[in-house]
Design a protein around this motif. Structure first.
Motif, PDB file in Angstrom:
ATOM      1  N   MET A  66       0.831  -1.211   0.000  1.00 29.18           N
ATOM      2  CA  MET A  66       0.000   0.000   0.000  1.00 29.18           C
ATOM      3  C   MET A  66       0.862   1.256   0.000  1.00 29.18           C
ATOM      4  O   MET A  66       0.447   2.298  -0.519  1.00 29.18           O
ATOM      5  N   ASP A  67       2.056   1.174   0.576  1.00 27.31           N
ATOM      6  CA  ASP A  67       2.962   2.327   0.600  1.00 27.31           C
ATOM      7  C   ASP A  67       3.841   2.416  -0.643  1.00 27.31           C
ATOM      8  O   ASP A  67       4.624   3.371  -0.767  1.00 27.31           O
ATOM      9  N   GLY A  68       3.765   1.428  -1.541  1.00 28.16           N
ATOM     10  CA  GLY A  68       4.530   1.481  -2.776  1.00 28.16           C
ATOM     11  C   GLY A  68       5.899   0.841  -2.715  1.00 28.16           C
ATOM     12  O   GLY A  68       6.658   0.928  -3.693  1.00 28.16           O
ATOM     13  N   PHE A  69       6.236   0.172  -1.615  1.00 34.40           N
ATOM     14  CA  PHE A  69       7.536  -0.509  -1.510  1.00 34.40           C
ATOM     15  C   PHE A  69       7.333  -1.972  -1.912  1.00 34.40           C
ATOM     16  O   PHE A  69       7.255  -2.869  -1.063  1.00 34.40           O
ATOM     17  N   PHE A  70       7.292  -2.197  -3.212  1.00 37.19           N
ATOM     18  CA  PHE A  70       6.907  -3.516  -3.702  1.00 37.19           C
ATOM     19  C   PHE A  70       8.010  -4.562  -3.516  1.00 37.19           C
ATOM     20  O   PHE A  70       7.711  -5.746  -3.350  1.00 37.19           O
ATOM     21  N   GLU A  71       9.250  -4.143  -3.537  1.00 42.69           N
ATOM     22  CA  GLU A  71      10.325  -5.112  -3.313  1.00 42.69           C
ATOM     23  C   GLU A  71      10.262  -5.657  -1.890  1.00 42.69           C
ATOM     24  O   GLU A  71      10.372  -6.874  -1.674  1.00 42.69           O
ATOM     25  N   LYS A  72      10.075  -4.786  -0.912  1.00 45.05           N
ATOM     26  CA  LYS A  72       9.949  -5.232   0.468  1.00 45.05           C
ATOM     27  C   LYS A  72       8.708  -6.108   0.643  1.00 45.05           C
ATOM     28  O   LYS A  72       8.735  -7.096   1.385  1.00 45.05           O
ATOM     29  N   ALA A  73       7.632  -5.751  -0.048  1.00 42.13           N
ATOM     30  CA  ALA A  73       6.385  -6.518   0.072  1.00 42.13           C
ATOM     31  C   ALA A  73       6.560  -7.941  -0.449  1.00 42.13           C
ATOM     32  O   ALA A  73       6.141  -8.915   0.195  1.00 42.13           O
ATOM     33  N   THR A  74       7.189  -8.074  -1.609  1.00 38.58           N
ATOM     34  CA  THR A  74       7.359  -9.420  -2.185  1.00 38.58           C
ATOM     35  C   THR A  74       8.359 -10.245  -1.377  1.00 38.58           C
ATOM     36  O   THR A  74       8.167 -11.458  -1.216  1.00 38.58           O
ATOM     37  N   LEU A 174       4.291 -17.343  -7.582  1.00 37.41           N
ATOM     38  CA  LEU A 174       4.140 -16.910  -8.981  1.00 37.41           C
ATOM     39  C   LEU A 174       3.866 -15.418  -9.073  1.00 37.41           C
ATOM     40  O   LEU A 174       4.498 -14.689  -9.845  1.00 37.41           O
ATOM     41  N   VAL A 175       2.905 -14.958  -8.280  1.00 39.80           N
ATOM     42  CA  VAL A 175       2.507 -13.542  -8.344  1.00 39.80           C
ATOM     43  C   VAL A 175       3.601 -12.642  -7.778  1.00 39.80           C
ATOM     44  O   VAL A 175       4.039 -11.678  -8.425  1.00 39.80           O
ATOM     45  N   ALA A 176       4.057 -12.963  -6.567  1.00 37.31           N
ATOM     46  CA  ALA A 176       5.065 -12.117  -5.918  1.00 37.31           C
ATOM     47  C   ALA A 176       6.405 -12.204  -6.639  1.00 37.31           C
ATOM     48  O   ALA A 176       7.122 -11.193  -6.739  1.00 37.31           O
ATOM     49  N   GLY A 177       6.760 -13.381  -7.161  1.00 38.89           N
ATOM     50  CA  GLY A 177       8.028 -13.517  -7.867  1.00 38.89           C
ATOM     51  C   GLY A 177       8.076 -12.673  -9.127  1.00 38.89           C
ATOM     52  O   GLY A 177       9.112 -12.063  -9.445  1.00 38.89           O
ATOM     53  N   PHE A 178       6.962 -12.630  -9.859  1.00 40.08           N
ATOM     54  CA  PHE A 178       6.927 -11.814 -11.071  1.00 40.08           C
ATOM     55  C   PHE A 178       7.073 -10.332 -10.733  1.00 40.08           C
ATOM     56  O   PHE A 178       7.845  -9.598 -11.387  1.00 40.08           O
ATOM     57  N   SER A 242      22.696 -14.801  -5.940  1.00 39.35           N
ATOM     58  CA  SER A 242      23.108 -13.882  -7.002  1.00 39.35           C
ATOM     59  C   SER A 242      21.910 -13.225  -7.680  1.00 39.35           C
ATOM     60  O   SER A 242      21.899 -12.010  -7.899  1.00 39.35           O
ATOM     61  N   TYR A 243      20.900 -14.022  -8.019  1.00 36.09           N
ATOM     62  CA  TYR A 243      19.721 -13.488  -8.716  1.00 36.09           C
ATOM     63  C   TYR A 243      18.454 -14.025  -8.030  1.00 36.09           C
ATOM     64  O   TYR A 243      17.756 -14.883  -8.581  1.00 36.09           O
ATOM     65  N   PRO A 244      18.148 -13.546  -6.828  1.00 35.12           N
ATOM     66  CA  PRO A 244      17.048 -14.151  -6.060  1.00 35.12           C
ATOM     67  C   PRO A 244      15.683 -14.044  -6.733  1.00 35.12           C
ATOM     68  O   PRO A 244      14.929 -15.013  -6.780  1.00 35.12           O
ATOM     69  N   SER A 245      15.369 -12.885  -7.284  1.00 34.98           N
ATOM     70  CA  SER A 245      14.033 -12.689  -7.852  1.00 34.98           C
ATOM     71  C   SER A 245      13.822 -13.560  -9.089  1.00 34.98           C
ATOM     72  O   SER A 245      12.784 -14.228  -9.229  1.00 34.98           O
ATOM     73  N   ILE A 246      14.809 -13.576  -9.992  1.00 32.82           N
ATOM     74  CA  ILE A 246      14.678 -14.350 -11.227  1.00 32.82           C
ATOM     75  C   ILE A 246      14.650 -15.847 -10.937  1.00 32.82           C
ATOM     76  O   ILE A 246      13.823 -16.594 -11.487  1.00 32.82           O
ATOM     77  N   VAL A 247      15.548 -16.310 -10.057  1.00 34.68           N
ATOM     78  CA  VAL A 247      15.637 -17.735  -9.767  1.00 34.68           C
ATOM     79  C   VAL A 247      14.370 -18.236  -9.080  1.00 34.68           C
ATOM     80  O   VAL A 247      13.799 -19.272  -9.458  1.00 34.68           O
ATOM     81  N   LEU A 248      13.899 -17.497  -8.083  1.00 33.79           N
ATOM     82  CA  LEU A 248      12.707 -17.940  -7.356  1.00 33.79           C
ATOM     83  C   LEU A 248      11.469 -17.920  -8.246  1.00 33.79           C
ATOM     84  O   LEU A 248      10.645 -18.849  -8.211  1.00 33.79           O
ATOM     85  N   PHE A 249      11.334 -16.885  -9.062  1.00 34.25           N
ATOM     86  CA  PHE A 249      10.193 -16.844  -9.982  1.00 34.25           C
ATOM     87  C   PHE A 249      10.259 -17.990 -10.984  1.00 34.25           C
ATOM     88  O   PHE A 249       9.242 -18.630 -11.284  1.00 34.25           O
TER      89      PHE A 249
END
Length: 290
Positions: A66-74, A174-178, A242-249
């Protein structure tokens, strides 16, 4: 003439001796089969502490979204997944399973993997779609609730090797990783509104489907493994760091594809599985008769 001394009937040593009477065996129609133990009704601190921490991460993800900090949220949603995977194992290891803990875990999952991903996705890209956006978020949230309710009622009758529909943590991944991956690459969310709309709906409907997903419950962690397995784990750790977001998604995308692959494989073998349940289960008939 000699007299034999009479032995006392009881002495001081036998005074405190407890004589146990043999218990009469009651014949049973079930033979040696014993009734299953029901979950305890107590409240235990250690497993519920992990569940509360997972619930906090879900709530934190909503606030950050809601505050716009989407990286922290995911990231908070992924931390909730780790904590959710620990509370049940801790309860089994410490023998503190309880009915309260099972229900509390389901409510925590509803917040962390139902409401949180839906609201974060809405704030990130679905808001700009108007009515279509919030409807997609609601469908995902409702499907997560239905998935958890079905899991709790069918836990004793389904095949332990497979989940019935994708688990809610994997759908949230799936949703948060993307969103996390696109945020890392500084991609404008307005250009991916319909993409996140499709991913949200696919994740939601897959949760309430009958598509089988491997549960990994048959993996024996106490069994010895080849030397190559630790090397693969080290490589996996390096990639995730090394690439947490890409690997987890990518992991959750592959897991989603694996469920539909198992469905198609069974269909080709001649034993198809309906994607959506259209008939009343056999155990439901038995429950209605009783």
């Amino acid at each position: 003439m000699t007299f034999k001394r009479r032995q006392p009937k009881a002495n001081f040593k036998n005074f405190f001796k407890v004589i146990k009477k043999p218990s009469a065996k009651v014949p049973s129609a079930l033979g040696s089969q014993q009734p299953k133990k029901k979950p305890r009704r107590g409240i235990y601190l250690l497993p519920n502490a992990f569940t509360t921490a997972a619930l906090f991460c879900g709530f934190y993800a909503i606030v950050m979204g809601m505050d716009g900090f989407f990286e922290k949220a995911t990231i908070a949603i992924f931390v909730a997944m780790v904590l959710d995977s620990l509370d049940g194992r801790v309860a089994r290891l410490t023998h503190t399973q309880s009915e309260f803990g099972a229900q509390y875990d389901s409510l925590s999952d509803m917040v962390s993997f139902g409401a949180a991903p839906a609201l974060v996705a809405y704030e990130w890209g679905l808001r700009g779609l108007g009515q279509w956006g919030w409807l997609a978020a609601f469908v995902y949230c409702a499907c997560a609730a239905l998935r958890l309710a079905r899991f709790n009622t069918n836990i004793a009758v389904v095949d332990k090797r497979y989940f019935q529909g994708i688990p809610s943590p994997a759908a949230a991944g799936l949703v948060a990783g993307f969103i996390w991956a696109m945020t890392d690459f500084k991609v404008d969310a307005t250009t991916l509104r319909w993409t996140i709309w499709v991913i949200t709906l696919v994740a939601g409907f897959t949760m309430v489907s009958n598509v089988p997903f491997y549960s990994f419950k048959e993996i024996n962690l106490k069994k010895s493994v080849p030397f190559a397995v630790p090397l693969v784990l080290v490589l996996a750790y390096v990639l995730i760091v090394s690439y947490p977001s890409i690997v987890l998604f990518s992991v959750f995308v592959l897991y989603c594809v694996s469920g539909y692959s198992i469905f198609l494989w069974r269909w080709r073998k001649g034993s198809p599985v309906s994607i959506v349940q259209t008939k009343v289960e056999a155990h439901d008939h038995e429950a209605e008769e009783h």
